[in-house]
Design an enzyme around this catalytic site. Structure first.
Site, PDB file in Angstrom:
ATOM      1  N   LYS A 116      -0.345   0.327   2.974  1.00  0.00           N
ATOM      2  CA  LYS A 116       0.585  -0.641   2.419  1.00  0.00           C
ATOM      3  C   LYS A 116       1.169  -0.108   1.110  1.00  0.00           C
ATOM      4  O   LYS A 116       0.485   0.583   0.362  1.00  0.00           O
ATOM      5  CB  LYS A 116      -0.221  -1.928   2.147  1.00  0.00           C
ATOM      6  CG  LYS A 116       0.600  -3.066   1.606  1.00  0.00           C
ATOM      7  CD  LYS A 116      -0.298  -4.248   1.285  1.00  0.00           C
ATOM      8  CE  LYS A 116       0.456  -5.195   0.375  1.00  0.00           C
ATOM      9  NZ  LYS A 116      -0.327  -6.353  -0.021  1.00  0.00           N
ATOM     10  N   LYS A 152       0.994  -0.314  -5.873  1.00  0.00           N
ATOM     11  CA  LYS A 152       1.013   0.466  -7.114  1.00  0.00           C
ATOM     12  C   LYS A 152      -0.280   1.273  -7.271  1.00  0.00           C
ATOM     13  O   LYS A 152      -0.256   2.429  -7.674  1.00  0.00           O
ATOM     14  CB  LYS A 152       1.189  -0.494  -8.299  1.00  0.00           C
ATOM     15  CG  LYS A 152       1.516   0.217  -9.602  1.00  0.00           C
ATOM     16  CD  LYS A 152       2.885   0.851  -9.562  1.00  0.00           C
ATOM     17  CE  LYS A 152       3.070   1.800 -10.730  1.00  0.00           C
ATOM     18  NZ  LYS A 152       4.341   2.523 -10.643  1.00  0.00           N
ATOM     19  N   LYS A 159     -11.935  -3.824  -3.143  1.00  0.00           N
ATOM     20  CA  LYS A 159     -11.641  -3.541  -4.545  1.00  0.00           C
ATOM     21  C   LYS A 159     -12.897  -3.216  -5.351  1.00  0.00           C
ATOM     22  O   LYS A 159     -12.821  -2.584  -6.400  1.00  0.00           O
ATOM     23  CB  LYS A 159     -10.933  -4.741  -5.192  1.00  0.00           C
ATOM     24  CG  LYS A 159      -9.483  -4.884  -4.806  1.00  0.00           C
ATOM     25  CD  LYS A 159      -8.792  -5.796  -5.806  1.00  0.00           C
ATOM     26  CE  LYS A 159      -7.313  -5.933  -5.537  1.00  0.00           C
ATOM     27  NZ  LYS A 159      -6.674  -6.873  -6.461  1.00  0.00           N
TER      28      LYS A 159
END
Ligand code: TRP
Length: 348
Positions: free
Chosen positions: A209, A212, A130
């Site tokens: 996966k 969003k 991230k």
């Protein structure tokens, strides 16, 4: 009750304490079919079986670890709460609440950070993923797993339903529990992961996966037309270029979803008609769509009947229930760690 039970309680000797389950979901984007099949539907089953004490939490404090808009976060917390209740995470049968309503989460996270080595946090793959290539990486993104440990340990949870991507964080929580107990005395049990039994639903693009942030999702409560529009164009077996090419269900995300929502007889039909090149992918998706609808129509109805004030009130009640457990744990933690003034006005 077995006298050896680690959960033996002196106040209620005739009733063995039940396993305690805690799980959290980040209010990012909208609840999508991957969240539903992988997590929320199993939460509902656990609540209905009623063999365990369950707490489910909308982890808004985790959502601020990456850049965000306050008004948007507020909408998402409301939206997630409504969706979860519509899915059967019934506040009358479980403890459903919003993380930041129970301040003890952030308090415990700070205390636990004192027994969490930086090296362990540096090894977390989610932080690396991230944070990579971003201009701004918050220190909260780095310490995110400490907050997650606090979520779990605050309630002395013994079972934590998670997806595979959270196993590393959970291992850290177990380690943190051991470290704390070793340093300050036995306070926390070691939480065990409970992996979802549903095979992982991939994104509509087929190569990662469903998430969003990757824009490859179908929202659970998406209007039927756009639900179908997205399903119709979803990625399938790339080797199947023409109807006459036999397909490979075992590598197809559509078949994974059939396994999650269609009856066994339909699943068998899918395998036969795909490998036998009798159905095209769109035929197969139509059948899947019908089965999704069968499952989702009652949830959609329930959602329409919910009002926001009613949902917010239920969350407030949930937070009050959670807080009672959280406050008792924090009292113990502060005492063990030698913190606080012990003035009578502050104890509790
Ligand atoms: N980190 C989890 C996720 O992104 C969400 C989460 C936060 C969680 N706290 C938790 C899950 C505690 C289980 C238990 O999916």
């Amino acid at each position: 009750m077995s006298p050896q039970s680690p959960f033996a309680s002196t106040s209620t000797p005739t009733v063995a304490a039940r396993p305690r389950v805690f799980s959290g979901i980040q209010p990012s984007g909208e609840l999508h079919i991957g969240n539903y099949l992988g997590a929320v539907r199993t939460w509902r089953q656990q609540i209905e079986e009623n063999k365990e004490d369950t707490l489910f939490c909308v982890v808004d404090a985790h959502a601020i670890t990456v850049p965000y808009e306050a008004a948007e976060l507020r909408r998402r917390i409301d939206g997630f709460a409504i969706d979860l209740i519509a899915c059967g995470v019934d506040p009358d049968k479980t403890t459903l609440f919003v993380q930041s309503d129970v301040r003890e989460h952030t308090e415990l996270a700070w205390y636990l950070s004192s027994v969490t080595p930086m090296g362990d946090l540096h090894r977390m793959t989610q932080f690396k993923e991230k944070g990579e290539g971003k201009d701004f990486v918050s220190s909260a993104l780095f310490t995110y797993p400490v907050l997650m440990s606090a979520d779990i340990l605050l309630y002395k949870a013994t079972v934590v339903p998670v997806g595979e991507d959270q196993i590393q964080h959970l291992e850290l929580a177990r380690e943190t529990s051991r470290r704390f107990n070793h340093r300050f005395g036995e306070v926390f049990p070691e939480p065990k992961p409970r992996l979802s039994t549903t095979p992982r639903v991939m994104g509509l693009d087929g190569d990662s996966k469903m998430s969003k942030s990757k824009g490859n999702t179908i929202s659970l409560f998406e209007p039927e037309e756009s639900f179908w529009g997205k399903l119709r164009t979803a990625y399938t077996d790339p080797q199947r270029l023409q109807l006459s090419d036999p397909g490979r269900p075992e590598i197809c995300n559509i078949y994974t979803m059939h396994k999650a929502v269609s009856p066994k007889t339909t699943q068998d039909e899918v395998v036969a008609n795909c490998t036998g090149a009798a159905w095209g992918c769109v035929d197969c998706k139509k059948v899947l769509f019908e089965n999704f609808n069968r499952e989702l129509i009652p949830l959609r109805r329930k959602r329409e009947a919910l009002s926001l004030p009613q949902v917010r009130e239920a969350l407030g009640d949930g937070a009050a229930k959670a807080r009672r457990i959280a406050q008792a744990t924090m009292k113990e933690v502060r005492e063990r760690m030698g913190l606080g003034s012990l003035a009578s006005s502050t104890v509790g």
